[in-house]
Design a protein around this motif. Structure first.
Motif, mmCIF file in Angstrom:
data_model
loop_
_atom_site.group_PDB
_atom_site.id
_atom_site.type_symbol
_atom_site.label_atom_id
_atom_site.label_comp_id
_atom_site.label_asym_id
_atom_site.label_seq_id
_atom_site.Cartn_x
_atom_site.Cartn_y
_atom_site.Cartn_z
ATOM 1 N N MET A 262 -7.680 5.878 9.008
ATOM 2 C CA MET A 262 -7.704 5.620 7.611
ATOM 3 C C MET A 262 -6.345 5.045 7.254
ATOM 4 S SD MET A 262 -8.330 8.443 4.611
ATOM 5 C CE MET A 262 -9.977 8.180 4.696
ATOM 6 N N TYR A 263 -6.414 3.963 6.649
ATOM 7 C CA TYR A 263 -5.255 3.459 5.842
ATOM 8 C C TYR A 263 -4.755 4.068 4.514
ATOM 9 C CZ TYR A 263 -5.946 0.319 9.850
ATOM 10 O OH TYR A 263 -6.189 -0.251 11.333
ATOM 11 N N GLN A 264 -3.505 3.816 3.958
ATOM 12 C CA GLN A 264 -3.173 4.265 2.730
ATOM 13 C C GLN A 264 -2.998 2.824 1.920
ATOM 14 O OE1 GLN A 264 -1.048 8.090 2.372
ATOM 15 N NE2 GLN A 264 0.291 6.830 3.599
ATOM 16 N N ILE A 265 -3.484 3.041 0.790
ATOM 17 C CA ILE A 265 -3.376 1.950 -0.317
ATOM 18 C C ILE A 265 -2.786 2.257 -1.508
ATOM 19 C CG2 ILE A 265 -5.644 2.501 -1.039
ATOM 20 C CD1 ILE A 265 -6.136 -0.847 -1.321
ATOM 21 N N LEU A 266 -1.965 1.361 -2.015
ATOM 22 C CA LEU A 266 -1.283 1.546 -3.283
ATOM 23 C C LEU A 266 -1.599 0.611 -4.351
ATOM 24 C CD1 LEU A 266 1.109 2.785 -5.115
ATOM 25 C CD2 LEU A 266 2.640 1.159 -4.067
ATOM 26 N N ILE A 267 -2.004 0.946 -5.609
ATOM 27 C CA ILE A 267 -2.306 -0.012 -6.748
ATOM 28 C C ILE A 267 -1.189 -0.106 -7.819
ATOM 29 C CG2 ILE A 267 -3.959 -0.505 -8.610
ATOM 30 C CD1 ILE A 267 -5.985 1.083 -7.208
ATOM 31 N N ALA A 268 -0.813 -1.482 -8.091
ATOM 32 C CA ALA A 268 0.486 -1.627 -8.904
ATOM 33 C C ALA A 268 -0.124 -2.705 -9.916
ATOM 34 C CB ALA A 268 1.621 -2.071 -8.023
ATOM 35 N N TYR B 38 -7.341 5.479 1.794
ATOM 36 C CA TYR B 38 -6.816 6.752 0.884
ATOM 37 C C TYR B 38 -5.953 6.007 -0.075
ATOM 38 C CZ TYR B 38 -4.136 10.843 -0.315
ATOM 39 O OH TYR B 38 -3.393 11.821 -1.178
ATOM 40 N N LEU B 39 -6.394 6.325 -1.519
ATOM 41 C CA LEU B 39 -5.563 5.841 -2.277
ATOM 42 C C LEU B 39 -4.265 6.470 -2.668
ATOM 43 C CD1 LEU B 39 -5.221 3.818 -4.669
ATOM 44 C CD2 LEU B 39 -6.670 5.172 -5.963
ATOM 45 N N CYS B 40 -3.201 6.212 -2.227
ATOM 46 C CA CYS B 40 -2.035 7.123 -2.127
ATOM 47 C C CYS B 40 -1.339 7.128 -3.599
ATOM 48 C CB CYS B 40 -1.003 6.880 -1.087
ATOM 49 S SG CYS B 40 -0.268 5.430 -1.137
ATOM 50 N N TRP C 122 -13.498 4.393 -1.930
ATOM 51 C CA TRP C 122 -12.187 4.373 -0.860
ATOM 52 C C TRP C 122 -12.688 5.024 0.285
ATOM 53 C CZ3 TRP C 122 -8.910 0.780 -2.384
ATOM 54 C CH2 TRP C 122 -8.902 0.735 -4.012
ATOM 55 N N ASP C 123 -13.387 6.003 0.286
ATOM 56 C CA ASP C 123 -13.418 7.036 1.397
ATOM 57 C C ASP C 123 -14.628 6.178 2.515
ATOM 58 O OD1 ASP C 123 -12.252 9.181 0.753
ATOM 59 O OD2 ASP C 123 -13.857 10.094 -0.164
ATOM 60 N N GLY C 124 -15.494 5.336 1.628
ATOM 61 C CA GLY C 124 -16.612 4.693 2.577
ATOM 62 C C GLY C 124 -15.763 3.471 3.330
ATOM 63 N N LEU C 125 -14.802 2.994 2.662
ATOM 64 C CA LEU C 125 -13.739 1.954 3.225
ATOM 65 C C LEU C 125 -12.920 2.558 4.172
ATOM 66 C CD1 LEU C 125 -13.257 -0.434 0.335
ATOM 67 C CD2 LEU C 125 -14.806 -0.984 2.099
ATOM 68 N N GLN D 214 8.001 6.170 -0.559
ATOM 69 C CA GLN D 214 7.426 7.587 -0.484
ATOM 70 C C GLN D 214 6.235 7.481 0.634
ATOM 71 O OE1 GLN D 214 6.645 9.305 -3.949
ATOM 72 N NE2 GLN D 214 5.893 11.238 -3.010
ATOM 73 N N TYR D 215 5.451 6.501 0.338
ATOM 74 C CA TYR D 215 4.069 6.732 1.304
ATOM 75 C C TYR D 215 4.006 5.681 2.207
ATOM 76 C CZ TYR D 215 2.596 9.799 -2.440
ATOM 77 O OH TYR D 215 2.521 10.965 -3.554
ATOM 78 N N LEU D 216 4.850 4.520 2.097
ATOM 79 C CA LEU D 216 4.601 3.582 3.178
ATOM 80 C C LEU D 216 3.089 3.166 3.309
ATOM 81 C CD1 LEU D 216 7.247 4.539 5.848
ATOM 82 C CD2 LEU D 216 7.628 2.857 4.020
ATOM 83 N N PRO D 217 2.469 2.639 2.420
ATOM 84 C CA PRO D 217 1.139 2.230 2.660
ATOM 85 C C PRO D 217 0.945 0.977 3.083
ATOM 86 C CG PRO D 217 1.781 1.509 0.361
ATOM 87 C CD PRO D 217 2.923 2.329 0.890
#
Length: 540
Positions: free
Chosen positions: A1-7, A29-31, A23-26, A46-49
């Motif tokens: 699972m990869y982390q993703i950030l929305i800006a 993880y929306l961090c 997001w789970d289906g893809l 902080q999260y290094l998405p």
């Protein structure tokens, strides 16, 4: 699972992305969510998405500036830019910057999902490539000892002829041997009285002791074992005067091994050379020196310089004189040996004054060499010629034909004895192997490796030896033993077919059936029916 950030500074866009994408289906993880450039960078640190969705137009720092900082930190981060229709110039800059993809407002969620799937595939490929590189690095680390040994063997055998390429290869393999002077020593342990377990310990002691004492004396050293359990040591140093210590160092090695480990050794020391490309010359000289251990050894050590001094030979004619005769002896070819010997004698006879004494020295030399070669396989020349001092006997001869005939007779007798011993030893090895197979046929792990290990031969050599001596391939013989035992069980027991397969070393009943029918022409069931000695209905 990869982390993703929305800006994005537009709260409605952030909410749409958050709520409209599975997001789970893809497997994402929306961090976090950010509303401006500074907050975006803070959350990224902080999260290094792995993926950042970022609007180009944001307060404090615009999206391109933030993307630049993120990619400077981690160039593999996937940046997906959101742009307006009027941001075409920004979009072009984003592509040049290394942004992975961009979407225009108003956002189409299907387009966003497609870009995200493509991004995930990209990340997967990056991860797989990184894992492959890590595997290759691990494999390289595991293979490094093999690569080092192969290169060192080539260096000792004069395979490499370019000094600069050798230096580069030494650096690549992290081998520290480059110096101003080099010499090769071959250490031959006397192991005949030890068991295999004891031999392994003795060889370990030999290798460790040699390395410690050589390095303690200020020399560099690389070493390997050859097929005869000899240690070949490549020694190097920079001070010209250090060469005088070589014999003393190896004398200390011999004394320590004898005192602490009850292991006696012979040592042949080659000539000193100044080029890496000349190391093969020193190796050949070390082997030559070792051949003279029964004649020149002082404290069981023979330095090639002493052999050359006594026989008044240069490296070139020294090697030529020996190689022709010894090659014929190795090949057990008495006809060629006789011809080569007569040519050698003829050349010496017309070369200079004092040739009779020179011939005597040559015959003594050759006698040492062939006797040593025979002793290596357990045939000792003193049992052939019945002389307490064959070298004194040669020196007492006055006629050349007498020397020739005596030496040829010795060679023929040694060859006959070697062939006889080889035949007996081979028969013994084959007998041991057969007994081992008969005792272990039920073991599913019975194999070429386990059998060759039992008879203490390499798998390749033993396989060839077994086939050449018996006329049967090893696997065929093992199957024959197993099937013969299976026949007995089929005739005399009520065991089920699969039980018989297991008890005769076959883990797969179908393969057992195949081998059984191939050898007998009948399946196990048909064979049992034809015999009629068991109640078959209860055993199938």
């Amino acid at each position: 699972m990869y982390q993703i950030l929305i800006a994005d500074d537009d709260r409605h866009i952030r909410e749409r992305l958050r709520n409209r994408i599975d997001w789970d289906g893809l497997d994402l993880y929306l961090c976090g969510e950010a509303a401006d450039g500074n907050e975006t960078l803070a959350l990224f640190e902080q999260y290094l998405p792995s993926i950042v969705i970022i609007d180009i137009n944001m307060p404090n720092q615009n999206g391109l500036e933030v993307a630049q900082e993120i990619l400077n930190y981690d160039s593999e981060t996937i940046i997906i830019c959101i742009t307006g229709f009027n941001d075409f110039d920004y979009a072009q800059s984003a592509i040049k910057l290394g942004v992975y993809d961009f979407l225009t407002k108003p956002l189409d969620m299907d387009d966003m999902k497609a870009v995200l799937r493509k991004s995930i595939a990209r990340l997967d490929s990056i991860r797989e490539a990184r894992q492959n590189i890590e595997k290759l690095n691990e494999l390289a680390k595991e293979s490094l000892p093999i690569l080092r040994r192969t290169f060192l063997q080539g260096l000792l055998d004069s395979v490499y002829t370019d000094e600069n390429k050798i230096i580069d290869r030494l650096k690549h393999l992290q081998l520290d041997i480059q110096s101003s002077f080099y010499a090769v020593a071959i250490i031959a342990p006397r192991l005949m009285s030890f068991s295999q377990d004891q031999i392994d310990l003795k060889l370990m002691a030999l290798s460790q002791t040699s390395l410690e004492l050589i390095q303690a004396a200020g020399f560099k050293c690389l070493s390997l074992f050859d097929s005869l359990n000899n240690t070949i040591a490549l020694v190097s140093w920079n001070n010209p005067k250090s060469a005088q210590k070589i014999d003393e160092i190896f004398s200390n090695i011999r004394n320590k091994l004898l005192f602490y480990f009850n292991l006696d050794i012979y040592i042949g020391i080659g000539s000193v050379v100044s080029q890496l490309t000349e190391i093969g010359i020193s190796t050949a000289d070390a082997r030559d020196a070792l051949d003279y251990r029964h004649l020149f050894a002082q404290n069981n050590i023979v330095n090639i310089k002493n052999v050359i001094r006594v026989f008044n030979k240069t490296h070139t004619n020294y090697s030529v004189d020996k190689s022709f005769i010894i090659a014929c002896f190795k090949d057990r070819n008495m006809a060629k040996l006789t011809d080569r010997l007569k040519i050698l004698v003829s050349n010496v006879a017309f070369s200079a004054s004092g040739n009779t004494e020179k011939l005597k020295r040559i015959f003594i030399e050759l006698t040492v060499l062939v006797s040593h070669m025979a002793a290596d396989v357990g045939v000792f020349s003193d049992t052939i010629h019945n002389l307490s001092d064959p070298y004194l006997h040669i020196w007492s001869m006055e006629r050349v034909d007498e020397m020739i005939n005596w030496f040829l007779n010795l060679c023929q007798n040694l060859i006959d004895a070697i062939e006889d011993k080889k035949g007996k030893q081979t028969n013994r090895i084959i007998s041991i192997a057969r007994d081992y197979i008969n005792e272990n046929y039920a073991n599913v792990n019975l194999s070429l490796d386990s059998i060759s290990d039992h008879v203490e031969l390499s798998p390749v050599y033993f396989c060839q030896l077994f086939h050449s001596e018996t006329g049967v391939k090893l696997t065929a013989y093992i199957n024959h033993v197993r099937i013969e035992q299976a026949k007995l069980l089929l005739k005399n027991t009520l065991m089920k077919i699969y039980e018989i397969a297991e008890s005769t070393g076959y883990s797969n009943p179908k393969y057992f059936n195949y081998i059984f029918k191939k050898q007998t022409g009948l399946s196990p069931k048909e064979f049992r029916l034809s015999d009629g000695s068991c109640d078959l209905q209860s055993n199938m």
